[in-house]
Design an enzyme around this catalytic site. Sequence first.
Site, PDB file in Angstrom:
ATOM      1  N   LYS A   1       1.098  -1.246   0.145  1.00  0.00           N
ATOM      2  CA  LYS A   1       0.276   0.000  -0.099  1.00  0.00           C
ATOM      3  C   LYS A   1       0.931   1.432   0.145  1.00  0.00           C
ATOM      4  O   LYS A   1       1.548   1.773   1.011  1.00  0.00           O
ATOM      5  CB  LYS A   1      -0.467   0.274   1.190  1.00  0.00           C
ATOM      6  CG  LYS A   1      -1.759   1.567   1.605  1.00  0.00           C
ATOM      7  CD  LYS A   1      -2.536   1.183   1.899  1.00  0.00           C
ATOM      8  CE  LYS A   1      -3.391   2.250   2.522  1.00  0.00           C
ATOM      9  NZ  LYS A   1      -4.411   2.771   3.925  1.00  0.00           N
TER      10      LYS A   1
ATOM     11  N   LYS B   1      -2.124  -1.369  -3.793  1.00  0.00           N
ATOM     12  CA  LYS B   1      -2.542  -0.564  -3.689  1.00  0.00           C
ATOM     13  C   LYS B   1      -2.301   0.360  -3.885  1.00  0.00           C
ATOM     14  O   LYS B   1      -1.317   1.339  -3.606  1.00  0.00           O
ATOM     15  CB  LYS B   1      -3.467  -0.050  -2.636  1.00  0.00           C
ATOM     16  CG  LYS B   1      -4.422   0.911  -1.927  1.00  0.00           C
ATOM     17  CD  LYS B   1      -5.445   0.956  -0.613  1.00  0.00           C
ATOM     18  CE  LYS B   1      -6.122   1.392  -0.238  1.00  0.00           C
ATOM     19  NZ  LYS B   1      -6.775   1.410   0.918  1.00  0.00           N
TER      20      LYS B   1
HETATM   21  C1  PBG Z   1      -7.249   3.090   5.435  1.00  0.00           C
HETATM   22  C2  PBG Z   1      -7.160   3.998   4.320  1.00  0.00           C
HETATM   23  C3  PBG Z   1      -7.382   4.141   2.831  1.00  0.00           C
HETATM   24  C4  PBG Z   1      -8.178   3.483   2.199  1.00  0.00           C
HETATM   25  C5  PBG Z   1      -8.384   2.245   2.127  1.00  0.00           C
HETATM   26  N1  PBG Z   1      -7.935   2.547   3.410  1.00  0.00           N
HETATM   27  C6  PBG Z   1      -6.793   5.461   3.264  1.00  0.00           C
HETATM   28  C7  PBG Z   1      -5.564   6.169   3.765  1.00  0.00           C
HETATM   29  O1  PBG Z   1      -4.372   5.275   3.418  1.00  0.00           O
HETATM   30  O2  PBG Z   1      -5.437   7.355   4.163  1.00  0.00           O
HETATM   31  C8  PBG Z   1      -8.052   4.100   0.943  1.00  0.00           C
HETATM   32  C9  PBG Z   1      -9.303   4.114   0.147  1.00  0.00           C
HETATM   33  C10 PBG Z   1      -9.339   4.722  -0.742  1.00  0.00           C
HETATM   34  O3  PBG Z   1      -8.795   5.834  -1.652  1.00  0.00           O
HETATM   35  O4  PBG Z   1     -10.679   4.249  -1.848  1.00  0.00           O
HETATM   36  N2  PBG Z   1      -6.540   2.657   6.135  1.00  0.00           N
END
Ligand code: PBG
Length: 329
Positions: A196, A254
């Site tokens: 991520k 992601k």
């Molecule tokens: C938080 C989380 C995020 C997303 C999924 N879980 C945002 C972040 O890490 O700030 C992002 C999903 C999206 O942008 O569609 N842990």
Amino acid sequence: MYPLIRNRRLRSSEAIRSLVRETIISPSDFLVPLFVVEGKGVKEEIASMPNYYRLSLDNLTKEVKELWKMGLRSVLLFVKVPDKLKDNQGSEALNENGLMQLAIKTVKNACPEMLVMTDVALDPYSSYGHDGIVADGQILNDESVEVLAEMSVSHAKAGADFVAPSDMMDGRILSIREALEDEGYLNTGIMAYSAKYASAFYGPFRDALDSAPVDLKNVPKDKKTYQMDYANRFEAIRETQMDIEEGADIVMVKPGLCYLDIVREIKNEVDVPVAVYQVSGEYAMVKAATERGWLDHDAVMMEQLTAIKRAGANIIASYFAKDAVKLLG
Ligand code: PBG
């Protein structure tokens, strides 16, 4: 060799193109993200995510029934928590009657066979908008992992089939796996957000949940000390391999479109299912450009989803799931 081989023969009609097509999108590819809020009769459109909504539990029931009818079989739940319930430890995340726990039960009641995955991270519960506990300008790793493990057990207890840790703390998969084992949740799966990235594409999601890092002295303004540097490739493989060793059943990359090189690399490296999250900013870009008439919505959507699958995704988490399935007919 030309002229013995003419590649255009296999492109000469839709019939032959469909016969030789390598990548086909189907409803079973999708994991549908859903945003849940407190209240009754609530269906609020998210400003930066046109045609995507925050739903109260009664509307969540309706939504999952509709998804099921459309052939969509898996959801990924997120909750928007009122400010008054937020603190640094994310205590509300462990409330047995908290919104997430109720949402899990609501989906299972409405649609017992729907696969329920839950987001595990502190940010929607954190008064600082971080995925872990903040102290002296740092995000604490091991203390955060303890809460994440308890949170996962709490979701399993409420009926979640899979927990999906999205926090990027070190060692959280092992701790979550051990906690689930200890509590007897042997069949609860873990979908790890393994690679991520610290991405600017999460903006609309943070609007949806009101979960952005707060602007306060001594609170990091971004998530770069835990989410990955988008310049890195080998690190994604290391993160993913470690998550598998620690007990992840599914690994995830992601965001999606900008990271398809990583998706292919990981797909070639590992033998567990690979999920890809096409994130909120990717959705927002397509909606914005197509609202202006600059791009063709359905064509661009299908091209992007197909590219994600072609790159190696076995599972696609996408806000386009319903739009795409409608189009498939
Ligand atoms: C938080 C989380 C995020 C997303 C999924 N879980 C945002 C972040 O890490 O700030 C992002 C999903 C999206 O942008 O569609 N842990």
